[in-house]
Scaffold this motif. Structure first.
Motif, short mmCIF file in Angstrom:
data_model
loop_
_atom_site.label_atom_id
_atom_site.label_comp_id
_atom_site.label_asym_id
_atom_site.label_seq_id
_atom_site.Cartn_x
_atom_site.Cartn_y
_atom_site.Cartn_z
N ASN A 185 0.81 -1.22 0.00
CA ASN A 185 0.00 0.00 0.00
C ASN A 185 0.84 1.26 0.00
OD1 ASN A 185 -2.35 -1.57 0.24
ND2 ASN A 185 -2.08 -1.69 2.46
N GLY A 186 2.01 1.19 0.64
CA GLY A 186 2.85 2.38 0.75
C GLY A 186 4.31 2.00 0.88
N ARG A 190 5.84 9.87 5.33
CA ARG A 190 5.08 9.14 4.32
C ARG A 190 5.15 7.62 4.50
NH1 ARG A 190 9.15 10.43 -0.51
NH2 ARG A 190 10.44 8.57 -0.32
N ALA A 191 5.78 7.15 5.56
CA ALA A 191 5.90 5.70 5.76
C ALA A 191 4.58 5.09 6.20
CB ALA A 191 6.97 5.42 6.81
N GLN A 192 4.33 3.85 5.73
CA GLN A 192 3.22 3.06 6.28
C GLN A 192 3.65 2.39 7.58
OE1 GLN A 192 0.24 3.86 4.34
NE2 GLN A 192 -0.15 1.65 4.42
N PRO A 211 2.65 2.76 12.62
CA PRO A 211 3.23 1.76 13.52
C PRO A 211 4.76 1.71 13.38
CG PRO A 211 1.50 0.76 12.16
CD PRO A 211 1.71 2.15 11.65
N ILE A 259 1.63 -5.75 7.32
CA ILE A 259 0.90 -4.51 7.56
C ILE A 259 0.73 -3.71 6.27
CG2 ILE A 259 1.02 -2.27 8.74
CD1 ILE A 259 2.47 -3.75 11.06
N ALA A 276 -8.64 -3.39 3.17
CA ALA A 276 -9.84 -3.28 3.98
C ALA A 276 -10.64 -4.57 3.91
CB ALA A 276 -10.68 -2.10 3.49
N GLY A 277 -11.39 -4.87 4.97
CA GLY A 277 -12.21 -6.07 4.99
C GLY A 277 -11.41 -7.30 5.32
N ASN A 311 -10.40 -0.16 9.04
CA ASN A 311 -10.54 -0.92 7.79
C ASN A 311 -11.21 -2.27 8.00
OD1 ASN A 311 -9.07 1.07 6.39
ND2 ASN A 311 -7.14 0.13 7.03
N LEU A 363 -3.64 1.73 14.96
CA LEU A 363 -2.86 2.39 13.89
C LEU A 363 -2.87 1.53 12.63
CD1 LEU A 363 0.39 3.77 15.63
CD2 LEU A 363 -1.69 5.02 15.03
N ILE A 364 -2.63 0.23 12.82
CA ILE A 364 -2.59 -0.69 11.67
C ILE A 364 -3.95 -0.74 10.99
CG2 ILE A 364 -2.32 -3.12 11.02
CD1 ILE A 364 -0.22 -3.33 13.31
N LEU A 401 -4.65 2.36 8.74
CA LEU A 401 -3.75 2.74 7.65
C LEU A 401 -4.52 2.79 6.34
CD1 LEU A 401 -0.54 0.63 8.37
CD2 LEU A 401 -0.73 3.12 8.44
N SER A 402 -4.18 3.77 5.52
CA SER A 402 -4.76 3.77 4.19
C SER A 402 -3.62 3.76 3.19
CB SER A 402 -5.63 5.01 3.98
OG SER A 402 -4.87 6.15 4.27
N ALA A 403 -3.90 3.40 1.98
CA ALA A 403 -2.84 3.34 0.98
C ALA A 403 -2.23 4.73 0.81
CB ALA A 403 -3.42 2.84 -0.34
N GLY A 404 -0.97 4.73 0.42
CA GLY A 404 -0.28 6.00 0.17
C GLY A 404 0.15 6.67 1.47
N THR A 405 0.06 7.98 1.52
CA THR A 405 0.49 8.72 2.71
C THR A 405 -0.42 8.42 3.90
OG1 THR A 405 0.96 10.48 1.16
CG2 THR A 405 1.18 11.02 3.50
N PRO A 406 0.14 8.14 5.08
CA PRO A 406 -0.72 7.92 6.25
C PRO A 406 -1.35 9.23 6.70
CG PRO A 406 1.59 7.86 6.89
CD PRO A 406 1.54 8.01 5.39
N ARG A 407 -2.38 9.12 7.50
CA ARG A 407 -3.06 10.30 8.01
C ARG A 407 -2.10 11.23 8.72
NH1 ARG A 407 -8.60 7.55 10.14
NH2 ARG A 407 -8.92 6.42 8.19
#
Ligand SMILES: Nc1ncnc2c1ncn2[C@@H]1O[C@H](COP(=O)(O)O)[C@@H](O)[C@H]1O
Ligand SMILES: Nc1ncnc2c1ncn2[C@@H]1O[C@H](COP(=O)(O)O)[C@@H](O)[C@H]1O
Ligand SMILES: Nc1ncnc2c1ncn2[C@@H]1O[C@H](COP(=O)(O)O)[C@@H](O)[C@H]1O
Ligand SMILES: Nc1ncnc2c1ncn2[C@@H]1O[C@H](COP(=O)(O)O)[C@@H](O)[C@H]1O
Ligand SMILES: [Mg+2]
Ligand SMILES: [Mg+2]
Ligand SMILES: [Mg+2]
Ligand SMILES: [Mg+2]
Ligand SMILES: [Mg+2]
Ligand SMILES: [Mg+2]
Ligand SMILES: [Mg+2]
Ligand SMILES: [Mg+2]
Lengths: 215, 215, 215, 215, 215, 215, 215, 215
Positions: free
Chosen positions: B77-78, B130-132, B155, B204, B209-210, C77, C203-204, C207-213
């Motif tokens: 994802n990232g 910008r890290a996941q 995380p 991670i 989602a889901g 998610n 946190l995990i 997470l969304s794809a790309g830049t985290p919140r």
């Protein structure tokens, strides 16, 4: 008398009766200022009652110590910074700060500078830069000593605290972290030993060129 | 097969003969990419000799591992950040970084960011933001995990290393520091376990989602 | 404010007076939901009395925490599974589960799944399969983390508990077991640190794809 | 002679000369079968050379032991299961299995049954169900003993191994896990002590009702 | 139901209310005999009050346990010896002895046989010789297990106790001594775990040739 | 000069050149007898070559020490017993026995008296009864000190050895056992410190009524 | 009876009822003098009440022990010195001193001789020089044993105390220091074990040439 | 550049190639003096060969370090005393002494002052009295720090060394002793960390009144 005007009594494991007797004997012998460390509130109350008229115990609950005769005017070469992360480290930090003042040092208290919020520490760059010695107090992972050690060029005395739970093992985690600091210029005292750190910091802050003061 | 395309072999305690045999069996079974960890240079050389024509071991001495079949295109994802203080932590850091790449992740390496020189870490605010997931690798006092944990909101997986001497006790000092981190969002893997951190980081970084992917 | 709507107060080592004051200050500053952890029943009662009219402490004795302002609607998610063996691990498990809910996660509680009765764990294959993260909580020998780690393909956060006696050394036995897990994808937090596990799990799960919140 | 026909020599810390001399003395004294444990390949080779004609050392490199005079016919009440996770635990497992056979027991070897892959263990329900004793051998987190303890109703003797690294502390992690097993019916021997587990297992498998055999 | 007629409840960490409820539920489900371990006198009194008419708790203060429904007739193959040095080890010894009786075993108690007075132990040669299993219980240096292990040819299950002070470290000294016993045939359970030793001893004393009893 | 005629050199961490030089200097200064402890065979050979004509190193490989100038005639009040279990403890036992002889004591060696075979120890009742001091040397579980302490009424000096593996932790198991001995009259020296035990035993065996010898 | 006239009862873990009964039984059996150690003030008061008329418990609060029947006339060869640093070590020091007197020894008490004030120790050169045995008692860093060991030529028995905090680990720091003493002639007993040190010191002080006294 | 003229390279874990390259780069950048610590003789020889003409490595085998460019003229306020017991502590002591000289300090070496021979230490009262800082280096029981701490009124930095065996646990015994020093004014660095002690000592010896030097 060690380092001029003050005498210190280690209160742990002494009864209120013993402490009151020592204080009176020291006062009778002309000692103006006496520091009693590791004195809990209950024992302090009993000691206070036992003391002759005219002697004020000067108990400070937050630091679990008593300052009989108050603090002297500062005589050191510069200032001592006492830094810690927050409320749980406060008793140790105040033991250090008041001990340093008792021995004639000016103290800057930085009490909300845990490494999880670096900006708060970095906001105090000025106080750190003008310190002769920094006392870095931290429980949990004890990282504060290393971070401060990297920021300043004066000696840092690290005090691990027993604050934390589980794998902190009563302060061992912070102790080991501090002994292994990757920053140069850091030395360490026993867990929760705010007194010992301040005593050494005061010695450093009172050094003069050439022969040190006679003992 | 775990996580799609790659299979992993733990090289410690296996002979070159055993490793070569496993690699060939996996290739015969259609496995394109194989990661062999904890493989020293000598054993790698012998394994390479033993392999049939056409199989390149893809040994990386700095990480003490082999990447048979190379790395896949990233699918996460990232991005994953791998951060450490310097030369002595490099083998563990590279084990983590290459493992992450092996499992289909883009990796940012921050390899000179020890806490005794905070400015070097702070200079990488952008990569961190910008890290996941961040993998924070440190020996000695292990403070890096807490400092990074305070800077990021993703995380952090902390890897203590056995780098140091004396009271570091083979990595225990860093391990305890990381377990007691005052920063939230930090979890810990075994000493020197760069692989394990990267494996979890990849899980991670590949969550959707889901329902998660079938195993 | 970290992660949107909620603020957390660590109750251990704070007086009821301090906690009540913090809660009121946060509410005055517009904070709707506040989590107070490590709060024993006695201190909770005193805190409740001290709070101004209109503020309900929302104390949960089983988890030794308070949820001022209740829980938000879930925003993650997927789902978080909290698994443990039984009654003695319950306080830690509920600290984890309620913390996760406080941060906007849906939680599945599997509370009778010790490894000495494998069938009970295996009966929950479905909940495990659909988890985004599993929090595996165990005292004594801490084997639950490894067994679950082998069953699922999502990240597992292991929490050793101090439950046991003798050679469990206050949770060290479980901690070491979890750090040495032979299952990949497992990381570990401090002994009894249900909060920390849930914080990272949230946190995990967010997470969304790309830049985290942004933080 | 202990338990009938066999005598055992602990090879560690003895020279090849000493071992050869002991073997010959025992053979001269009429001892048919001799087990030499903790014997590395090099020392075994030298011992073999030193032995008089007619004596075959019967060295088994995988178990680092020698079986002079071979194994007797089984005499126990039932079967002993020796279970472990895989290649790294093999030397300890074979020390246990061959020792059990040396003392007259039938042994079922389950050597690929680590807890991270439960189905492989569950596939052996039958062997486990018919065991008089199970020897559960595991390094790392040592969870195998608890999982097997929950599956069987016979005594389980757990052997922690030194397999692992970092926070396994040479087998301590597995040792503590096994001592804290939540499954009833489990007892523990020293780290890597396959011999000791098998010796006790054999005693158990040879018990008869009433008075035990004279020593 | 484990091992036929009896069910066991671990009392530590359960309230009197919980224990009484469990006992009543088990009795309602037809369970005749129930063992409640780790039950202090105060909690036992409250439990007793809470129980419905007709249920006698059968509390034994010396062993800190309750035997609801009394003991069954012995069904084992032979006798179990429970040996210890004296008064301070008695609670653990009685936990072991009564647990063994609860599971249908005949028990010989040897309770004044510390190794500093060997003659007292040697005077019991007969009881030791006819045992199917010996449970050797000792605190301090834990030498009893080795000395008994050398005297008998049946299995010995060693129980370290937390009796002692200073460098006994809550039973660690005895635990390590027992794990390192130079006598063969000795295995070890957790510190103070009289129940666990007796449970395994009972399993051993009830083994029959061939297939073990179904669980 | 310590205790009259003999001087002792601790060989560990000194080169052959340094040791030879020290020996020659002491001989030149009139010292007749010199004990060099912790001297391995290789270093002894080189030291021997370096020594001037006329000086015989008197190396004893079994004790890893050298006795330059041989042993004096015994001068003590009585006899010292050195007891241990067997071959692996021999180097420590011989270090103790030869040190005692070097300081002018008669020594009885009981070298096959491990507690797993009590009859062998009991067969030496006479030597034990006539001892002024007993040095009890044991690795593994260290039980010998307690058993001997219970048999004799003279002082017992216990020497834990590093013999064993796994949970003996390099002698810690035996050390703890000896410190926790249930027999009165036992004191302990460092792990493997045969020299230290013999030195103190010799002091005891040379005490005379009234004022002790001048140093 | 051990060593003539006196019998000793270990009071810890015994009730006042048990202790009173033992004292009366011993007195009925003709035992004139009885030492009860580890007896706190509260239990002593209850024991005193329970004793029949005519028996005086002879409780000494400072040493937490009772001397029924008083002390005998001294019978040893010389004098025993008991040395310690100050108030916090006093209970252990008095346990040692009174035990020594109970067993018929003359004792010199040196109770203000901590190593941070060497002159106070050096001022007692005479008492040290005439001792048959010195018992050196110290908490914190335990340096007293080494310093005294260097000053005297008689045996030194070192007693680590649990006095201190933080990294003293309940006496472990002093224990390790004493076991590693660089002075020869020092042996060590368990933490806080003043009784054990005095018992061995008495044995040493009563040795006569040739065969020791029958037990 | 740290503290003016000198730069330091930690040699452990770097290859000769890496070290030579760093030295040349620093020289090219105008750095006159470079200290390389933890450099063994073999690696030093290879580094020397690799260096360009004109650069002398300045290797000092006794201290396992190299002083490229020699030592500067002293610039400190006073003198630093480096004290230790003897030959085995020499490498650490020389690392400290040469580091102090490298940073511009005058050093007094007291290298034969172990606490078992107090007179040798007391003979150096004058050097001790005129020190600005004392570095007290000791292995085994580490008592030197406390004894010196009691004698001087300047700060003492204690360095535990790994010298010793058995229960010294690689320097832990000395470390704990020093952390628990009963003398005030003592702080501690990591085991064998002569460099760190000297670095801090130099900072102390270069402090001037008011603001410290810019970094
Ligand atoms: N909090 C403290 N921690 C460690 N040492 C202390 C502390 N307070 C005082 N001391 C030391 O204790 C000495 C006084 O001890 P005492 O004579 O027993 O009262 C002082 O000289 C200090 O060296
Ligand atoms: N149970 C817990 N264990 C560990 N850390 C916690 C716990 N509860 C809260 N925290 C942390 O403590 C911080 C608040 O600390 P404080 O400001 O002292 O109340 C939170 O941000 C969390 O990071
Ligand atoms: N691998 C082993 N681990 C522990 N004990 C062993 C082992 N092998 C043999 N022994 C024990 O060592 C004894 C023989 O010791 P020894 O007479 O020194 O050869 C046997 O009776 C066993 O009790
Ligand atoms: N303070 C003490 N510390 C250690 N052992 C003691 C102590 N006091 C008495 N003992 C020992 O305990 C024995 C008596 O134990 P008991 O028969 O349980 O009263 C004595 O013979 C002593 O060996
Ligand atoms: Mg700095
Ligand atoms: Mg964070
Ligand atoms: Mg998994
Ligand atoms: Mg079972
Ligand atoms: Mg036996
Ligand atoms: Mg005795
Ligand atoms: Mg001496
Ligand atoms: Mg001083």
């Amino acid at each position: 008398v060690r380092q001029g005007a003050g005498e210190v009594v280690y209160g742990a494991g002494k009864t209120a009766e013993q402490i009151a007797a020592i204080i009176e004997a020291l006062r009778d012998a002309g000692q103006e200022r006496i520091l009693v460390t590791r004195l809990d509130s209950e024992k302090a109350a009993r000691t206070s009652e036992l003391l002759d008229n005219g002697i004020d115990l000067g108990y400070v609950p937050d630091a679990q110590l008593a300052l009989v005769g108050g603090k002297p005017s500062p005589t050191g070469n510069g200032r001592i910074v006492v830094a810690c992360a927050g409320t749980s480290d406060l008793p140790v930090a105040e033991e250090a700060a008041l001990t340093a003042e008792f021995y004639g040092n000016e103290v800057d208290r930085l009490y909300d500078v845990g490494v999880a919020g670096l900006h708060r520490l970095l906001a105090h760059a000025e106080e750190l830069a003008r310190a002769q010695v920094v006392i870095a107090i931290a429980g949990m992972e004890g990282a504060l000593a290393s971070v401060i050690g990297g920021l300043v060029s004066c000696p840092v005395i690290a005090v691990p605290t027993s604050v934390g739970y589980g794998a902190n093992f009563g302060g061992v985690a912070a102790l080991l972290a501090m002994l292994n600091s990757c920053a140069s210029g850091v030395s360490v005292v026993n867990i929760d030993n705010g007194f010992g750190a301040a005593y050494q910091a005061s010695l450093i802050n009172h050094l003069s060129a050439g022969t040190p003061r006679a003992r």
